[in-house]
Write a protein that holds these residues in place. Structure first.
Motif, PDB file in Angstrom:
ATOM      1  N   GLN A 180      -3.194   2.894  17.377  1.00  0.00           N
ATOM      2  CA  GLN A 180      -3.096   3.181  15.949  1.00  0.00           C
ATOM      3  C   GLN A 180      -3.392   1.960  15.096  1.00  0.00           C
ATOM      4  O   GLN A 180      -4.096   2.047  14.089  1.00  0.00           O
TER       5      GLN A 180
ATOM      6  N   THR B  93      -1.950   2.582  11.104  1.00  0.00           N
ATOM      7  CA  THR B  93      -2.315   3.968  10.782  1.00  0.00           C
ATOM      8  C   THR B  93      -1.065   4.741  10.415  1.00  0.00           C
ATOM      9  O   THR B  93      -0.017   4.600  11.048  1.00  0.00           O
TER      10      THR B  93
ATOM     11  N   MET C  72       0.363   8.707   9.575  1.00  0.00           N
ATOM     12  CA  MET C  72       0.132  10.148   9.649  1.00  0.00           C
ATOM     13  C   MET C  72       0.825  10.800   8.465  1.00  0.00           C
ATOM     14  O   MET C  72       1.633  10.179   7.757  1.00  0.00           O
TER      15      MET C  72
ATOM     16  N   TYR D  69       2.399   7.448   2.831  1.00  0.00           N
ATOM     17  CA  TYR D  69       1.181   8.231   3.021  1.00  0.00           C
ATOM     18  C   TYR D  69       0.955   9.125   1.805  1.00  0.00           C
ATOM     19  O   TYR D  69       1.891   9.750   1.297  1.00  0.00           O
TER      20      TYR D  69
ATOM     21  N   CYS E 279      -5.062   6.288   6.923  1.00  0.00           N
ATOM     22  CA  CYS E 279      -4.245   7.481   6.799  1.00  0.00           C
ATOM     23  C   CYS E 279      -4.991   8.650   7.422  1.00  0.00           C
ATOM     24  O   CYS E 279      -6.155   8.921   7.030  1.00  0.00           O
ATOM     25  N   ARG E 280      -4.358   9.378   8.348  1.00  0.00           N
ATOM     26  CA  ARG E 280      -4.991  10.494   9.064  1.00  0.00           C
ATOM     27  C   ARG E 280      -4.455  11.820   8.617  1.00  0.00           C
ATOM     28  O   ARG E 280      -3.317  11.932   8.201  1.00  0.00           O
TER      29      ARG E 280
END
Length: 346
Positions: free
Chosen positions: A208, A284, A286, A322, A345-346
């Motif tokens: 990540q 990263t 989520m 996020y 950001c996913r």
């Protein structure tokens, strides 16, 4: 002359001319008297044979009666001589072809038994004999081979204790060591920092952000094992001419060079006077996740800013939240010195 077959010949009997007993012609001589005459009795004294005869008158041959002579006994008919061999033993019957066949069959049985012993029994018996009687001599000549080291129970753990992931979103399965009978037990995995590396329930690592995290595997029976995972990969920088915010290089790779050649991108020089660092320089998030940014190496107040608030926001204390998918950059400034960190950001 009557012709006799073998059976009639051997069953025929003849009378003994001495004792009168009948015996088989297979005997050379009579078994009763052994072919010998009985001894004659001793002769009587002459006095016993003197008779007292009264003669009435002068003797004359006319008046004297001469006794008739006794008739001579008729001898038995002569028996043709028979070749009965030697001694008094019975003659043995001769079976020429039958004896040869029995002899040949005996030889074949002996050869068959020898073949079975050599081909079937010997391969089984000889190794046992050598091991039983000659193993000591062989060890004395060649030396006793060292026994293989005894292996204890296989401990529960990771095959690799230190794993390095070099690309963002790189996936790698972890391998565990355990006893075969424990393979059916369920194992749960947990990452100490999901922002650096995540791990699925099946044991798949997912990179990540750059950093280090500890993966813990807990078996159903309570046994645990750990390994360290390090994520180290080049982070894309926005607005520095080396990327477009997606991590992919920008520009035509053929400009200013030959096709197929790789143009080295110079590293971004550190900020002048920046004697501090951040706990992350690339991570990263989520959906619904937050991550606290921290300054390392300085206790002074830091000013936080973010390039794209549609992707993520950051508070005055450095808490990143996020907002939506995308990539942006966080900037931390202390006493005029700035340092950045990439947020995906996913």
């Amino acid at each position: 002359m009557e012709t006799l077959d073998k059976t009639q010949k051997f069953n025929r009997t003849v009378p003994c001319p001495i004792c009168g007993e009948e015996y088989s012609i297979t005997y050379k001589k009579c078994p009763f008297c052994n072919g010998k005459e009985p001894p004659k009795p001793a002769s009587a004294p002459m006095e016993e044979y003197i008779f007292d005869i009264e003669v009435p008158g002068p003797l004359s041959f006319e008046d004297t009666e001469i006794p008739e002579e006794a008739p001579t006994p008729t001898p038995p008919p002569a028996v043709p001589p028979v070749n009965r061999g030697k001694g008094g033993r019975r003659l043995q019957k001769k079976g020429g072809f039958g004896r040869f066949l029995a002899w040949l069959l005996s030889i074949l049985i002996i050869l068959a038994a020898g073949y079975i012993v050599v081909t079937k029994v010997a391969p089984i018996v000889m190794p046992l004999i050598q091991e039983r009687f000659f193993s000591g001599d062989k060890e004395g000549e060649e030396g006793t081979e060292a026994d293989p080291p005894e292996t204890g129970p296989i401990p529960f753990g990771f095959v690799e204790d230190d794993i390095v992931l070099t690309e963002f979103d790189q996936k790698q399965d972890v391998e565990l060591t355990m006893e075969p009978e424990d393979a059916a037990l369920e194992v749960d995995f947990e990452s100490s920092d999901d922002h650096v590396v995540k791990i699925s329930s099946g044991g798949t690592l997912i990179a990540q952000a750059e950093g280090t995290a500890t993966i813990t595997a807990t078996r159903e029976d309570g046994e645990t094992a750990t390994c360290q995972v390090t994520c180290s990969f080049a982070s894309a920088q926005e607005g520095d001419g080396t990327g477009d915010g997606t991590g992919d290089p920008v520009g035509d790779p053929t400009e200013g060079g030959t096709v197929g050649e790789t143009t080295e991108t110079p590293e971004t020089p550190p900020a002048i006077g920046a004697a501090f660092s951040l706990n992350r320089d690339d991570f990263t998030l989520m959906a619904g996740e937050n991550f606290p940014m921290k300054v390392v190496g300085s206790d002074k107040a830091a000013t936080w800013s973010i390039a794209d608030e549609s992707v993520a926001t950051i508070s005055a204390t450095g808490l990143v939240k996020y907002v939506g998918p995308g990539t942006t950059k966080i900037t931390c400034t202390i006493d005029g010195a700035s340092i950045t960190c990439v947020v995906r950001c996913r």
